[in-house]
Motif scaffolding. Structure first.
Motif, PDB file in Angstrom:
ATOM      1  N   ALA A 603       0.761  -7.627   3.274  1.00  0.00           N
ATOM      2  CA  ALA A 603       0.035  -7.109   4.344  1.00  0.00           C
ATOM      3  C   ALA A 603      -0.112  -7.672   5.217  1.00  0.00           C
ATOM      4  O   ALA A 603       0.169  -6.972   6.589  1.00  0.00           O
ATOM      5  CB  ALA A 603      -1.241  -6.561   2.943  1.00  0.00           C
ATOM      6  N   HIS A 604      -0.039  -8.623   5.903  1.00  0.00           N
ATOM      7  CA  HIS A 604      -0.318  -9.512   6.788  1.00  0.00           C
ATOM      8  C   HIS A 604       1.401  -9.941   7.542  1.00  0.00           C
ATOM      9  O   HIS A 604       0.359  -9.862   8.876  1.00  0.00           O
ATOM     10  CB  HIS A 604      -0.904 -10.746   6.772  1.00  0.00           C
ATOM     11  N   ALA A 605       1.987  -9.064   7.416  1.00  0.00           N
ATOM     12  CA  ALA A 605       3.091  -9.310   7.469  1.00  0.00           C
ATOM     13  C   ALA A 605       3.139  -7.808   8.872  1.00  0.00           C
ATOM     14  O   ALA A 605       4.246  -8.069   9.508  1.00  0.00           O
ATOM     15  CB  ALA A 605       4.536  -9.450   7.044  1.00  0.00           C
ATOM     16  N   ILE A 606       2.225  -6.645   8.642  1.00  0.00           N
ATOM     17  CA  ILE A 606       1.756  -5.158   9.010  1.00  0.00           C
ATOM     18  C   ILE A 606       0.856  -5.544   9.771  1.00  0.00           C
ATOM     19  O   ILE A 606      -0.198  -5.797  10.005  1.00  0.00           O
ATOM     20  CB  ILE A 606       2.536  -4.827   7.816  1.00  0.00           C
ATOM     21  N   PRO A 607       1.622  -4.546  11.438  1.00  0.00           N
ATOM     22  CA  PRO A 607       0.271  -4.647  12.116  1.00  0.00           C
ATOM     23  C   PRO A 607      -0.961  -3.276  11.513  1.00  0.00           C
ATOM     24  O   PRO A 607      -0.084  -2.749  10.469  1.00  0.00           O
ATOM     25  CB  PRO A 607       0.950  -4.694  13.497  1.00  0.00           C
ATOM     26  N   GLU A 608      -1.725  -3.548  11.982  1.00  0.00           N
ATOM     27  CA  GLU A 608      -2.769  -2.833  11.478  1.00  0.00           C
ATOM     28  C   GLU A 608      -2.600  -1.272  12.106  1.00  0.00           C
ATOM     29  O   GLU A 608      -2.271  -0.877  13.069  1.00  0.00           O
ATOM     30  CB  GLU A 608      -4.404  -3.080  11.531  1.00  0.00           C
ATOM     31  N   GLY A 609      -3.276   0.109  11.509  1.00  0.00           N
ATOM     32  CA  GLY A 609      -2.830   0.558  12.371  1.00  0.00           C
ATOM     33  C   GLY A 609      -1.998   1.951  11.341  1.00  0.00           C
ATOM     34  O   GLY A 609      -1.421   3.226  12.846  1.00  0.00           O
ATOM     35  N   CYS A 610      -0.536   1.343  11.325  1.00  0.00           N
ATOM     36  CA  CYS A 610       0.347   2.279  11.158  1.00  0.00           C
ATOM     37  C   CYS A 610       0.943   2.362   9.767  1.00  0.00           C
ATOM     38  O   CYS A 610       1.893   2.505   9.285  1.00  0.00           O
ATOM     39  CB  CYS A 610       1.773   1.951  12.196  1.00  0.00           C
ATOM     40  N   VAL A 611      -0.073   2.891   9.117  1.00  0.00           N
ATOM     41  CA  VAL A 611       0.682   2.800   7.757  1.00  0.00           C
ATOM     42  C   VAL A 611       1.233   4.513   7.139  1.00  0.00           C
ATOM     43  O   VAL A 611       2.148   4.023   6.286  1.00  0.00           O
ATOM     44  CB  VAL A 611      -1.649   3.845   7.252  1.00  0.00           C
ATOM     45  N   GLU A 612       0.994   5.522   8.254  1.00  0.00           N
ATOM     46  CA  GLU A 612       1.747   6.316   7.574  1.00  0.00           C
ATOM     47  C   GLU A 612       3.879   5.844   7.866  1.00  0.00           C
ATOM     48  O   GLU A 612       4.793   5.572   7.525  1.00  0.00           O
ATOM     49  CB  GLU A 612       2.601   7.114   8.222  1.00  0.00           C
ATOM     50  N   ASP A 613       4.121   4.071   8.515  1.00  0.00           N
ATOM     51  CA  ASP A 613       5.388   3.989   8.882  1.00  0.00           C
ATOM     52  C   ASP A 613       5.751   2.586   8.368  1.00  0.00           C
ATOM     53  O   ASP A 613       6.956   2.071   8.204  1.00  0.00           O
ATOM     54  CB  ASP A 613       5.513   3.329  10.240  1.00  0.00           C
ATOM     55  N   HIS A 614       4.878   2.275   7.802  1.00  0.00           N
ATOM     56  CA  HIS A 614       4.747   1.395   6.602  1.00  0.00           C
ATOM     57  C   HIS A 614       4.677   1.337   5.704  1.00  0.00           C
ATOM     58  O   HIS A 614       3.821   1.854   4.986  1.00  0.00           O
ATOM     59  CB  HIS A 614       4.368  -0.119   7.142  1.00  0.00           C
ATOM     60  N   GLU A 615       5.623   0.380   4.790  1.00  0.00           N
ATOM     61  CA  GLU A 615       4.748   0.605   3.206  1.00  0.00           C
ATOM     62  C   GLU A 615       5.446  -0.417   3.053  1.00  0.00           C
ATOM     63  O   GLU A 615       6.110  -2.046   3.379  1.00  0.00           O
ATOM     64  CB  GLU A 615       6.380   1.194   2.179  1.00  0.00           C
ATOM     65  N   ILE A 616       4.406  -1.654   1.186  1.00  0.00           N
ATOM     66  CA  ILE A 616       4.990  -2.311   0.792  1.00  0.00           C
ATOM     67  C   ILE A 616       4.843  -1.850  -0.467  1.00  0.00           C
ATOM     68  O   ILE A 616       4.305  -1.078  -1.499  1.00  0.00           O
ATOM     69  CB  ILE A 616       3.230  -3.249   0.241  1.00  0.00           C
ATOM     70  N   ARG A 617       6.275  -1.722  -1.059  1.00  0.00           N
ATOM     71  CA  ARG A 617       6.886  -1.343  -2.861  1.00  0.00           C
ATOM     72  C   ARG A 617       6.485  -2.248  -3.831  1.00  0.00           C
ATOM     73  O   ARG A 617       7.426  -3.637  -3.614  1.00  0.00           O
ATOM     74  CB  ARG A 617       8.110  -0.898  -2.131  1.00  0.00           C
ATOM     75  N   LEU A 618       5.931  -2.436  -4.903  1.00  0.00           N
ATOM     76  CA  LEU A 618       6.326  -2.723  -6.289  1.00  0.00           C
ATOM     77  C   LEU A 618       6.404  -2.542  -6.599  1.00  0.00           C
ATOM     78  O   LEU A 618       6.652  -1.429  -7.438  1.00  0.00           O
ATOM     79  CB  LEU A 618       4.817  -3.215  -6.699  1.00  0.00           C
ATOM     80  N   THR A 619       8.372  -2.980  -7.823  1.00  0.00           N
ATOM     81  CA  THR A 619       9.331  -2.989  -8.182  1.00  0.00           C
ATOM     82  C   THR A 619       9.718  -3.808  -9.074  1.00  0.00           C
ATOM     83  O   THR A 619       9.389  -5.054  -9.209  1.00  0.00           O
ATOM     84  CB  THR A 619      10.406  -2.951  -6.996  1.00  0.00           C
ATOM     85  N   THR A 620       9.597  -2.976 -10.786  1.00  0.00           N
ATOM     86  CA  THR A 620      10.097  -3.731 -11.744  1.00  0.00           C
ATOM     87  C   THR A 620      11.306  -3.885 -11.972  1.00  0.00           C
ATOM     88  O   THR A 620      11.647  -2.263 -12.305  1.00  0.00           O
ATOM     89  CB  THR A 620       9.241  -4.245 -12.456  1.00  0.00           C
ATOM     90  N   PHE A 621      11.692  -4.313 -13.486  1.00  0.00           N
ATOM     91  CA  PHE A 621      12.695  -3.755 -13.362  1.00  0.00           C
ATOM     92  C   PHE A 621      13.754  -4.722 -14.767  1.00  0.00           C
ATOM     93  O   PHE A 621      13.683  -6.106 -14.764  1.00  0.00           O
ATOM     94  CB  PHE A 621      14.178  -3.521 -12.594  1.00  0.00           C
ATOM     95  N   GLU A 622      14.397  -4.907 -15.367  1.00  0.00           N
ATOM     96  CA  GLU A 622      15.400  -6.102 -16.315  1.00  0.00           C
ATOM     97  C   GLU A 622      16.003  -5.886 -15.705  1.00  0.00           C
ATOM     98  O   GLU A 622      17.360  -5.440 -15.684  1.00  0.00           O
ATOM     99  CB  GLU A 622      15.067  -5.642 -17.748  1.00  0.00           C
TER     100      GLU A 622
END
Length: 837
Positions: A603-622
């Motif tokens: 989250a801290h690597a992304i500037p505030e105010g641009c929610v639609e342009d950025h995402e943090i994705r949690l991916t799990t797999f084996e």
């Protein structure tokens, strides 16, 4: 018209065996419970170790938490109305004024900085978090968290590594120095940078006809902005400038350090004119006589020099002594022979007397072991160690870790992480230590020196650093957590007040029943939100526990996502992409801390105010090996290639000054490796970063005993509720209105009911109560009526004592976490009945 039933003193849903009162309306009590929960939250905020504060538009304190007095030893009453800026160290005031102006004018929403604050006896380091008030223009609220211990620990570790590296560098320069070269100037710069001194200089000394020690300066190094100590080479009778006890140490060739304020008036004025606040003098001996001194000036802070720094810097003075001795010997001796002699002498000076075990090795073969290593490993002399493969000194299970550790040191990393290993003594006994390895030159060839340090000391330091990191995370999230709690609490309380005001017996309107049900449903949903947040906080508090159990990684990630909402929602969309995972055995609290750190960093690597342009994705797999993989991927600014290899080093951070501790990723790696896993990172500047955590599957899948067949709860059972909180007992009794319920307000009253011969199918018992705890109550019942021992369901609000934690781990006890609902209660009743059949 309906009439509200109000229970009398001592009454609950059923005060005794006679029956259960009908027509009770617990809404007022439910409202009271929720208000009590809100009050408890405010009391918790009052007793936080962090200081809660509020300043007005002028920057003056209008609110100060009670912890202010513990932090500063100043009274809250005397500090209210004073300036926040004036409460800071003068060095920090100018930038703090700028922060406050930006916050008051709402040009900046919030900030986090590390500053020094004035106390009654001096200063202490705090992390200052401040945020502009959303409701009152110019008003600023925030937290002051004491980080003095972490700063001291950080400075001690940094100083030790820096000074050790400087001593090695001085030795290298002395060993490679040309005989006709000038020794002093080459070694002063690394000593100055490592010690943090403002000036470093060399005095040569001799005794005059009166036997007085006279010195003359021969070389000097100054940090940027610091003027030279003197421009002339006049001799000074240094002993005459000092107090007798100081002069005696100097004359005897002992290390001497002092504050300018502790010197005679004439020297105090002379040093003060040069801006010197403290001095350290280390003797240089040649053939047993005092030849001179290496001096260190501090022009920044009047403080003593740390003992570990003095010890290591004294080693550098000893190395210079040996180099000077070599120059005074036979000048015609061959350079190769002289170099070998200096190497051996310098090596012995540095580590022969080192209290910790030290082993020098090359190509994983032992070349030298100091006396401490010989004793530690149970040998009679180093001959039994020299020539051995390094792996012979460790358990086979640690061989891979050793090879990886040595490889990192050989690759030229400037700060190699310590590695926990189990060493084998000669008699077969196992000893646990942690090792750190550095590169050096031995007998003219590249080699590695490994130092084994006390494991217990490191464990205690690691625990303190982990606590500091958790406290830093909580400081980051505290405002968001308060927001997430206050939102549901506000409409829970408002809705209950609305129902309480409109549902009056004299004005009862059945037509409003649908509206009342909707309002109560909303209140229940809000209370459930509060319960989930409290459960996540309880998970975060269990990091110190060493328990290992099956972990549901998806549930841990869901908790992390909810806890980090306040940091993420203004920056990016949080996307969950879950796949199938193998069974994992570990500690959910420690894994929670790992993934919370990674998500907050994303989250801290992304500037505030641009929610639609950025995402943090949690991916799990084996993966192909059958290991569990969790990826935390962000679309932030990425990590520069030159920093990528250092991000797991303790105290390394790319964040601005005062933001972050530099401990998060180092602790994450430590925790993941403790689970047998690892962390990898990929990053592209301008596109984002992905951290990939891999964890091994459990080796004992399917080994557990099969669960007993579940049975249905009978229509009516005898239930005993034992709790010293009457409201909790009454609420649980209402949930069990279909059963015959007795309520005991404490363990003593509950024991009396049981010993009177009452037969109970289920006993709900609070774990921690005054007079007779739930554990003691259970022990008494088990001794006298063993058939009831397995019918207990213990209730707890999460405040475990060490004894309570040990008790719950000692057997298959059922635990009902507060707050609870009817589903939780019925599930545990079914489990108890199933075990009893």
């Amino acid at each position: 018209m309906a009439e509200e039933w109000v229970p009398g003193p001592g009454q609950g849903p059923r005060a005794g065996p006679a029956g259960t009162p009908q027509g009770s309306k617990p809404l007022a009590r439910v409202g009271s419970d929720v208000e009590a929960d809100a009050l408890r939250y405010r009391l918790l905020a009052k007793h936080l170790r962090a200081v809660v504060f509020q300043v007005d538009a002028r920057g003056h304190f209008t609110v100060l938490g009670a912890s202010w007095e513990e932090l500063t030893e100043l009274k809250v009453a005397s500090s209210l109305g004073s300036s926040l800026v004036e409460a800071l160290h003068p060095v920090d005031r100018e930038r703090a004024s700028g922060w406050l102006r930006a916050l008051s004018s709402r040009d900046q929403e919030s900030l986090r900085q590390e500053v020094r604050i004035l106390t009654r006896t001096g200063t202490c380091w705090v992390e200052l978090f401040a945020q502009s008030s959303p409701s009152i223009t110019g008003e600023v609220v925030g937290l002051l968290t004491d980080i003095s211990e972490r700063r001291r620990a950080q400075d001690a570790v940094t100083t030790r590594e820096r000074c050790l590296a400087a001593v090695v560098e001085v030795q290298r320069r002395l060993l490679t120095h040309e005989p006709e070269g000038y020794l002093y100037q080459d070694i002063l710069a690394p000593l100055g940078r490592a010690s943090g001194a403002s000036r470093v200089y060399v005095f040569e000394a001799h005794r005059d006809v009166m036997g007085r020690l006279r010195v003359v300066q021969k070389a000097e190094w100054c940090m940027a902005g610091i003027p030279p100590r003197c421009e002339t080479s006049d001799e000074v009778a240094l002993e005459e400038e000092l107090y007798p006890e100081q002069a005696a140490l100097l004359s005897a060739g002992q290390p001497l350090q002092f504050l300018t304020a502790d010197t005679p008036p004439r020297l105090r004025v002379s040093l003060g004119g040069l801006g010197i606040l403290s001095v350290l003098l280390l003797p240089v001996r040649v053939h047993g006589e005092v030849f001179g001194f290496i001096g260190f000036d501090n022009c920044v802070e009047a403080r003593p020099w740390e003992a570990v720094a003095v010890s290591l810097l004294a080693g550098a003075a000893g190395a210079l002594s040996l180099a000077l001795e070599q120059r005074s010997t036979d000048a015609l001796r061959a350079r190769a022979e002289a170099t070998l002699r200096r190497t051996e002498a310098g090596f012995h000076l540095l580590i022969e007397g080192f209290p910790d075990p030290v082993v020098v090795h090359a190509n994983l073969q032992v070349l030298y072991a100091n006396p401490a290593a010989v004793r530690y490993l149970g040998h009679e002399g180093q001959d039994g160690l020299v020539g051995l493969p390094l792996q012979r000194l460790l358990l086979p299970a640690d061989h891979d870790a050793l090879v990886r550790h040595v490889s990192e040191a050989r690759s030229g990393l400037t700060s190699v992480r310590s590695q926990d290993v189990t060493l084998l003594r000669k008699d077969g006994q196992e000893v646990v230590a942690d090792i750190v390895t550095l590169g050096m030159t031995f007998e003219g060839w590249p080699a590695l020196v490994t130092i084994a340090r006390d494991y217990t000391e490191r464990k205690q330091m690691q625990a303190r650093l982990m606590l500091s990191d958790r406290m830093a995370s909580m400081g980051t999230l505290s405002a968001g957590i308060a927001h997430e709690l206050n939102n549901p609490l506000s409409y829970v309380i408002a809705n209950l007040e609305f129902v309480h005001a409109t549902m009056q017996p004299a004005e009862f309107d059945a037509a409003r029943m649908p509206e009342w049900r909707q309002v109560l449903d909303e209140a229940r949903e809000g209370a459930e939100r509060v319960r989930q947040i409290v459960r996540q906080l309880k998970t975060f508090s269990r990091v110190e526990e060493e328990r290992q159990e099956q972990v549901e990684l998806h549930r841990v990630l869901d908790s992390v996502a909810q806890m980090a909402t306040s940091e993420v929602k203004h920056r990016a969309r949080l996307v969950k992409q879950y796949g199938a995972l193998p069974t994992i055995i570990g500690n959910d609290g420690k894994l929670f801390q790992v993934f919370l750190n990674l998500v907050i960093n994303a989250a801290h690597a992304i500037p505030e105010g641009c929610v639609e342009d950025h995402e943090i994705r949690l991916t799990t797999f084996e993966d192909a090996r059958g290991w569990a993989v969790v990826e935390v991927r962000d679309t932030g600014g990425g990590i520069r290639p030159e920093n990528l290899s250092r991000i797991f080093e303790p105290f390394f951070t790319t964040k601005p000054q005062g933001v972050g501790t530099g401990l998060g990723l180092s602790i994450c790696l430590t925790l993941v490796r403790a689970h047998g896993g690892d962390i990898a990172v990929e990053s592209t500047v301008g596109k984002g970063t992905v951290f990939r955590v891999t964890l091994p599957p459990s080796r004992n899948v399917g080994g557990a005993n099969p669960a007993p067949a579940l049975v249905a709860v009978p229509a009516r059972m005898r239930v005993l509720i034992v709790d010293d909180e009457p409201q909790v007992a009454a609420a649980l009794g209402r949930l069990l209105e279909d059963h015959s319920v007795d309520i005991a307000h404490g363990g003593v009253q509950g024991l009396d009911l049981v010993l009177l011969g009452e037969q109970y199918d289920i006993i709900f018992c609070d774990l921690l109560m005054p007079e007779l705890t739930g554990m003691d109550f259970h022990a008494e019942v088990s001794a006298r009526l063993p058939a009831l021992a397995h019918r207990f369901i213990f209730m707890t609000g999460g405040g475990f004592t060490p004894r309570a934690r040990e008790f719950l781990a000692s057997g298959p006890h059922r635990v009902l976490d507060k707050p609870f609902d009817k589903v939780d209660v019925q599930r545990l009743m079914i489990e108890v009945l199933s075990r009893s059949r």
